[in-house]
Design a protein around this motif. Structure first.
Motif, short mmCIF file in Angstrom:
data_model
loop_
_atom_site.label_atom_id
_atom_site.label_comp_id
_atom_site.label_asym_id
_atom_site.label_seq_id
_atom_site.Cartn_x
_atom_site.Cartn_y
_atom_site.Cartn_z
N ASP A 63 -5.15 27.13 -36.35
CA ASP A 63 -6.55 26.86 -35.91
C ASP A 63 -6.97 25.49 -35.82
O ASP A 63 -8.13 25.05 -35.93
CB ASP A 63 -7.42 27.51 -37.16
N GLU A 64 -5.86 24.72 -35.52
CA GLU A 64 -6.21 23.23 -35.07
C GLU A 64 -5.90 22.90 -33.76
O GLU A 64 -4.92 23.54 -33.21
CB GLU A 64 -5.27 22.33 -36.14
N ARG A 65 -6.41 21.79 -33.26
CA ARG A 65 -6.15 21.47 -31.67
C ARG A 65 -5.10 20.17 -31.75
O ARG A 65 -5.40 19.21 -32.83
CB ARG A 65 -7.10 21.06 -31.11
N LEU A 66 -4.24 20.15 -30.94
CA LEU A 66 -3.31 19.10 -30.86
C LEU A 66 -3.70 18.67 -29.17
O LEU A 66 -3.61 19.29 -28.35
CB LEU A 66 -1.82 19.44 -30.87
N ILE A 67 -4.30 17.51 -29.33
CA ILE A 67 -4.57 16.78 -27.92
C ILE A 67 -3.60 15.76 -27.82
O ILE A 67 -3.58 14.66 -28.55
CB ILE A 67 -6.03 16.24 -27.74
N ILE A 68 -2.98 15.81 -26.48
CA ILE A 68 -2.26 14.61 -25.97
C ILE A 68 -2.78 13.75 -24.79
O ILE A 68 -2.91 14.57 -23.75
CB ILE A 68 -0.77 15.30 -25.77
N CYS A 69 -2.95 12.53 -25.02
CA CYS A 69 -3.42 11.83 -23.85
C CYS A 69 -2.53 10.95 -23.27
O CYS A 69 -2.39 10.08 -23.90
CB CYS A 69 -4.89 11.16 -24.40
N ASP A 70 -2.31 10.86 -21.77
CA ASP A 70 -1.47 9.97 -21.23
C ASP A 70 -1.52 10.20 -19.66
O ASP A 70 -1.57 11.21 -18.97
CB ASP A 70 -0.02 10.23 -21.47
N PRO A 71 -2.05 8.92 -18.97
CA PRO A 71 -1.92 9.06 -17.87
C PRO A 71 -0.66 9.24 -16.85
O PRO A 71 -0.72 9.59 -15.56
CB PRO A 71 -2.43 7.57 -17.26
N PHE A 72 0.41 9.44 -17.57
CA PHE A 72 1.99 9.56 -17.29
C PHE A 72 1.98 8.73 -15.88
O PHE A 72 1.87 7.40 -16.22
CB PHE A 72 1.80 11.26 -16.77
N ASP A 73 2.37 8.97 -14.77
CA ASP A 73 2.77 8.11 -13.76
C ASP A 73 1.67 7.84 -12.83
O ASP A 73 1.65 7.40 -11.93
CB ASP A 73 3.94 8.80 -12.73
N GLY A 74 0.36 8.10 -13.24
CA GLY A 74 -0.80 7.69 -12.61
C GLY A 74 -1.28 6.29 -12.70
O GLY A 74 -0.56 5.41 -13.13
N GLU A 75 -2.34 5.76 -12.18
CA GLU A 75 -2.74 4.32 -12.05
C GLU A 75 -2.92 3.70 -13.82
O GLU A 75 -3.04 4.42 -14.43
CB GLU A 75 -4.04 4.23 -11.55
N THR A 76 -2.22 2.48 -13.81
CA THR A 76 -2.45 1.84 -15.04
C THR A 76 -3.65 1.01 -14.79
O THR A 76 -4.31 0.62 -13.64
CB THR A 76 -1.13 0.88 -15.13
N LEU A 77 -4.08 0.45 -15.97
CA LEU A 77 -5.32 -0.32 -16.30
C LEU A 77 -5.15 -1.60 -15.97
O LEU A 77 -6.39 -2.44 -16.20
CB LEU A 77 -6.09 0.21 -17.57
N VAL A 112 -4.57 15.64 -21.74
CA VAL A 112 -5.36 15.00 -21.05
C VAL A 112 -4.85 14.01 -20.06
O VAL A 112 -4.41 12.93 -20.80
CB VAL A 112 -6.47 14.13 -21.99
N ALA A 113 -4.55 14.27 -18.88
CA ALA A 113 -3.74 13.29 -18.14
C ALA A 113 -4.47 12.30 -17.52
O ALA A 113 -4.45 11.97 -16.13
CB ALA A 113 -2.97 13.94 -17.18
N GLN A 114 -4.92 11.45 -18.26
CA GLN A 114 -6.03 10.07 -17.95
C GLN A 114 -5.70 9.11 -18.92
O GLN A 114 -5.26 9.30 -19.99
CB GLN A 114 -7.40 10.38 -17.84
N PRO A 115 -5.98 7.84 -18.76
CA PRO A 115 -5.98 6.68 -19.49
C PRO A 115 -6.82 7.12 -20.83
O PRO A 115 -7.99 7.95 -20.65
CB PRO A 115 -6.53 5.63 -18.80
N SER A 116 -6.78 6.62 -22.16
CA SER A 116 -7.41 7.06 -23.16
C SER A 116 -9.13 6.87 -23.07
O SER A 116 -9.73 6.99 -23.82
CB SER A 116 -7.03 6.28 -24.49
N SER A 117 -9.35 5.77 -22.23
CA SER A 117 -10.69 5.68 -22.33
C SER A 117 -11.43 6.78 -21.68
O SER A 117 -12.74 6.61 -21.83
CB SER A 117 -10.94 4.29 -21.06
N ALA A 118 -10.78 7.66 -21.07
CA ALA A 118 -11.70 8.80 -20.57
C ALA A 118 -12.06 9.63 -21.88
O ALA A 118 -12.92 10.33 -21.91
CB ALA A 118 -10.56 9.79 -19.86
#
Ligand SMILES: C[S@@+](CC[C@H](N)C(=O)[O-])C[C@H]1O[C@@H](n2cnc3c(N)ncnc32)[C@H](O)[C@@H]1O
Length: 226
Positions: A63-77, A112-118
């Protein structure tokens, strides 16, 4: 593979940086939370090929969510992220992460395949019992991740920052101790990672590892060897 087998050996079959000592501490925090009935979601910022995320998959309850956030090989900041990427990462593809994860768990986490700022703009609330921050090591990004964790962590939750003590990550050290000095972050213990809270987590039954106590700016904290 059982969770214990993953901690002892399975972990080493996935490329990344997740020491057995920290896997044992993640396990101990999870067991201690569950012993007193603490439930909640789990978040990881920065998964690379999945070695720590797979451990979080073992901790997640149905009953819990596991959220993984990483842009992978997308743009860096930042230029600092570019340098780190060139020096340390061989394969940042989302496909490699997912293949690794599926070797141990039937279902993928929410990605979430984006930088954590998202994450600041996603409709997430204060529902998290465990947050592992191991994404960008640039000071501004870690500071932003710390403030995000402060918003999302439940009062009895634990936040972990990787690379508190690595020579190439002074931004993590600065942002974390700034959080302690100015933002109410309470240190619990450190390895190469920093373990802390903004509330009152349950007493954690530490695994059998050597530890030493320190008084730091009014806080009692441990350093744990392994
Ligand atoms: C040190 S690796 C993570 C290692 C992984 N946790 C492990 O245990 O092996 C850092 C990861 O952070 C990701 N990353 C870099 N900048 C990020 C950002 N702004 N937000 C989220 N993840 C980021 C990189 O793509 C990389 O996968």
């Amino acid at each position: 593979m059982t969770r214990q087998e993953y901690i002892e050996t399975g972990r080493t079959t996935v490329a990344g940086w997740f020491a057995q000592r920290d896997a044992m501490l993640f396990d101990a925090i999870d067991v201690s939370q569950r012993r007193v009935g603490i439930t909640g979601d789990i978040l990881e910022i920065g998964c690379y090929q999945g070695t720590s995320a797979i451990m979080l998959g073992y901790m997640k309850q149905p009953d819990e969510r596991l959220i993984i956030c990483d842009p992978f090989d997308g743009e860096t900041l930042s230029a600092e992220d570019d340098t780190e990427r060139a020096r340390y990462y061989t394969d940042l593809s989302r496909g490699t992460f997912e293949n690794n994860y599926r070797r141990f768990h039937a279902e993928l986490p929410e990605i979430v395949a984006q930088p954590s700022s998202a994450l600041h703009t996603q409709s997430l609330g204060q529902t998290f019992r465990f947050i592992h921050i191991d994404g960008s090591h640039a000071y501004d990004q870690v500071r932003s991740d710390l403030l995000l964790a402060k918003r999302f962590l439940k009062p009895n939750g634990v936040v972990v920052f990787d690379d508190l003590l690595s020579a190439h990550t002074p931004g993590v050290t600065a942002a974390v101790w700034e959080g302690v000095a100015n933002d109410g972050l309470v240190p619990l213990f450190q390895t190469i990672k920093f373990y802390g809270t903004w509330g009152a987590p349950p007493e954690i039954d530490l695994p059998e590892l050597p530890w030493y106590e320190h008084d730091v700016s009014g806080h009692k904290m441990l350093h744990i060897e392994g």
